[in-house]
Design an enzyme around this catalytic site. Structure first.
Site, PDB file in Angstrom:
ATOM      1  N   TYR A 163      13.624  29.186  10.320  1.00  8.38           N
ATOM      2  CA  TYR A 163      12.607  29.586   9.345  1.00  8.38           C
ATOM      3  C   TYR A 163      11.365  28.708   9.405  1.00  8.38           C
ATOM      4  O   TYR A 163      10.417  28.925   8.652  1.00  8.38           O
ATOM      5  CB  TYR A 163      13.172  29.514   7.919  1.00  8.38           C
ATOM      6  CG  TYR A 163      14.105  30.635   7.604  1.00  8.38           C
ATOM      7  CD1 TYR A 163      15.343  30.692   8.223  1.00  8.38           C
ATOM      8  CD2 TYR A 163      13.770  31.639   6.711  1.00  8.38           C
ATOM      9  CE1 TYR A 163      16.221  31.714   7.962  1.00  8.38           C
ATOM     10  CE2 TYR A 163      14.639  32.670   6.438  1.00  8.38           C
ATOM     11  CZ  TYR A 163      15.856  32.704   7.065  1.00  8.38           C
ATOM     12  OH  TYR A 163      16.719  33.727   6.801  1.00  8.38           O
ATOM     13  N   LYS A 230      27.315  25.765  12.632  1.00  2.50           N
ATOM     14  CA  LYS A 230      27.726  26.386  13.896  1.00  2.50           C
ATOM     15  C   LYS A 230      27.702  25.295  14.972  1.00  2.50           C
ATOM     16  O   LYS A 230      27.164  25.468  16.072  1.00  2.50           O
ATOM     17  CB  LYS A 230      26.731  27.523  14.179  1.00  2.50           C
ATOM     18  CG  LYS A 230      27.117  28.456  15.276  1.00  2.50           C
ATOM     19  CD  LYS A 230      28.288  29.345  14.949  1.00  2.50           C
ATOM     20  CE  LYS A 230      28.744  30.045  16.204  1.00  2.50           C
ATOM     21  NZ  LYS A 230      30.096  30.585  16.147  1.00  2.50           N
ATOM     22  N   ASP A 285      31.050  31.306  11.357  1.00  3.86           N
ATOM     23  CA  ASP A 285      31.686  32.620  11.504  1.00  3.86           C
ATOM     24  C   ASP A 285      33.027  32.655  10.782  1.00  3.86           C
ATOM     25  O   ASP A 285      33.376  33.642  10.131  1.00  3.86           O
ATOM     26  CB  ASP A 285      31.827  33.033  12.972  1.00  3.86           C
ATOM     27  CG  ASP A 285      32.239  31.888  13.869  1.00  3.86           C
ATOM     28  OD1 ASP A 285      31.476  30.922  13.958  1.00  3.86           O
ATOM     29  OD2 ASP A 285      33.328  31.938  14.450  1.00  3.86           O
ATOM     30  N   ASP A 309      21.404  32.209   4.477  1.00  3.11           N
ATOM     31  CA  ASP A 309      20.812  33.512   4.196  1.00  3.11           C
ATOM     32  C   ASP A 309      21.891  34.585   4.288  1.00  3.11           C
ATOM     33  O   ASP A 309      22.093  35.390   3.369  1.00  3.11           O
ATOM     34  CB  ASP A 309      19.698  33.763   5.218  1.00  3.11           C
ATOM     35  CG  ASP A 309      18.843  34.954   4.865  1.00  3.11           C
ATOM     36  OD1 ASP A 309      18.949  35.440   3.724  1.00  3.11           O
ATOM     37  OD2 ASP A 309      18.065  35.403   5.726  1.00  3.11           O
TER      38      ASP A 309
END
Ligand code: NAP
Length: 423
Positions: A163, A230, A285, A309
């Site tokens: 972002y 991640k 995930d 998000d």
């Protein structure tokens, strides 16, 4: 008190007092001036309905002793119509001066290189934590079997990650130069027909977010803080976020925090002592699965911008969707509470949309002011109205036996329920 205050956007500041900030807390007078941005599309519908609910709660909780002095500031379409600007400087200055504010949804102007107004506001005020509590209100239609098992607060980093807005379009000279630079300097091959985006994750951005999440857990008596990342793939950004998060837990909150690795060993042997907070981490995930399959294991989730998000919306869906999901953008000095859904323009001025998201954002705001009695009145009045199955169209269409009410009628029912609960 307001004699020395300038008018913002030409609108005089109402009589009232300034909120101050110190030590990460707001110092709130009895009659704080609080700016609001109505928002675009259905923004005015939900604001018209919500403001009387907030005022009713404050009056009922404190008599005339306390009251909010609302002050309209302009952004989005209304600002463009009046001043030819989507986000006037005066609006940002007012949000800075008054510190705590609330807003409806804003249209993102299309084209012309104009950035999302929400992102601009977050960056202008350095509102680095996007906070989304997600919990279930009995009666709201939900797609899962046990929606009541979800009760988490998501802390999403708000200023960096993909972002940050550092992107280069495929085919431009800049993209070509960057691709050549990566090859020449670092021996990293990127396909020549690529666009390029940069994902910065800093110690500063990561640590201040995790700090705020752990403080929240301490203040609210929550016992699990989960770092979501991640890091198995993106070691130096997402993985670093995890590592810096653990550093905050073990260096700055050593007395309060136990990591998952420590918990497995002596002296804990898997048992978290009362009063301690477990800090663990999950790969992004797997976290989507975890929140669906084992929601009770999670209380405060702390994560990078893009993961946050996705996770916030997925989590909100479990308890009935965005119409009921509140949000806040926070720093140590400023707070901007907001409806999390968009402007839903096709319903504008129809008095049909669900004001739940803005109302619950107002609950967060009242709690942040320390006006807990008023916050509880709004929240319990809303919960009672839903239990009575008096709901707006979005919930009515999924809720057999419900009575569909207008936005304004939903708000009036909440106020009536407040009165009933007071007796
Ligand atoms: P949206 O405005 O959130 O609306 C999409 C659909 O979600 C609506 O048609 C409606 O579904 C449902 N919905 C949204 N809010 C609702 C509410 N309060 N009560 C009941 N149902 C609700 O998303 P969008 O159409 O993608 O975006 C429209 C504009 O909003 C865009 O300009 C976008 O940039 C902006 N936006 C602003 C924000 C923000 O300011 N925070 C956030 C997201 C998007 P049904 O039609 O099925 O009833």
């Amino acid at each position: 008190m307001n004699a020395s205050m300038k008018a913002y956007n030409g609108v005089p500041v109402p009589e009232g007092e300034l909120i101050q900030a110190g030590d990460g807390k707001f110092l709130v007078p009895d009659h704080p001036i609080i700016p609001f941005i109505e928002g675009d599309g259905t923004g005015p519908d939900i604001w018209r309905a919500s403001q009387p609910v907030f005022d009713a709660a404050v009056t009922r909780a404190y008599g005339g002793r306390r009251g909010i002095r609302w002050y309209e500031v302009f952004a989005g379409g209304k600002a463009f119509e009046r001043f030819g600007e989507w986000l006037p400087r005066d609006t940002v200055d007012a949000l800075r001066q008054f510190r705590v504010a609330i807003k409806g949804p804003l249209t993102t102007p299309v084209g012309g290189g104009i950035r999302s107004l929400n992102v601009t506001l977050r960056i202008e005020l350095d509102l680095y934590a996007c906070v989304r509590p997600v919990k279930y209100y009995p009666g709201v239609p939900s797609p899962v079997k046990e929606p009541e098992a979800v009760d988490v607060v998501i802390y999403r980093e708000n200023t960096e990650d993909v972002y940050a807005g550092i992107e280069f379009q495929q085919g431009t000279e800049q993209a070509a130069q960057l691709i050549a630079f990566l090859q020449d300097k670092f021996g990293k091959t990127v396909r020549p027909d690529s666009g390029i985006g940069i994902k910065p994750i800093s110690i500063t951005g990561s640590k201040r977010l995790v700090r705020q999440a752990i403080r929240h857990a301490i203040e609210q008596g929550r016992t699990v803080v989960t770092l979501v990342h991640k890091g198995n793939i993106q070691k130096f950004t997402e993985g670093a976020f995890r590592d810096w998060g653990y550093e905050v837990a073990t260096q700055e909150f050593r007395e309060q925090c136990v990591t998952e690795a420590e918990l497995a060993q002596a002296p804990y042997h898997g048992k978290l002592p009362a009063g301690k907070i477990l800090v663990n981490d999950r790969i992004a995930d797997s976290m989507f699965q975890q929140l669906l399959l084992r929601p009770r294991d999670y209380q405060v989730v702390c994560t990078t911008n893009l993961n946050g998000d996705y996770l916030s919306d997925a989590c909100a869906a479990q308890v009935g969707g965005l119409g009921m999901a509140p949000g806040a953008n926070l720093s140590q000095e400023y707070a901007l509470f907001e409806a999390t859904h968009g402007t839903a323009p096709k319903y504008a001025d129809k008095d049909v949309i669900n004001p739940g998201s803005l109302l619950l954002s107002g609950v967060m705001m009242l709690n942040a002011l320390g006006w807990k009695e008023a916050a509880t009145l709004v929240e319990s009045g809303l919960a009672a109205t839903i239990r009575q199955k008096r709901v707006t169209y979005d919930l009515a269409r999924q809720l057999p036996g419900s009575t569909q009410v207008k936005t304004s009628e939903f708000a009036q029912a909440i106020i009536a329920n407040m009165d009933k609960s007071i007796g």
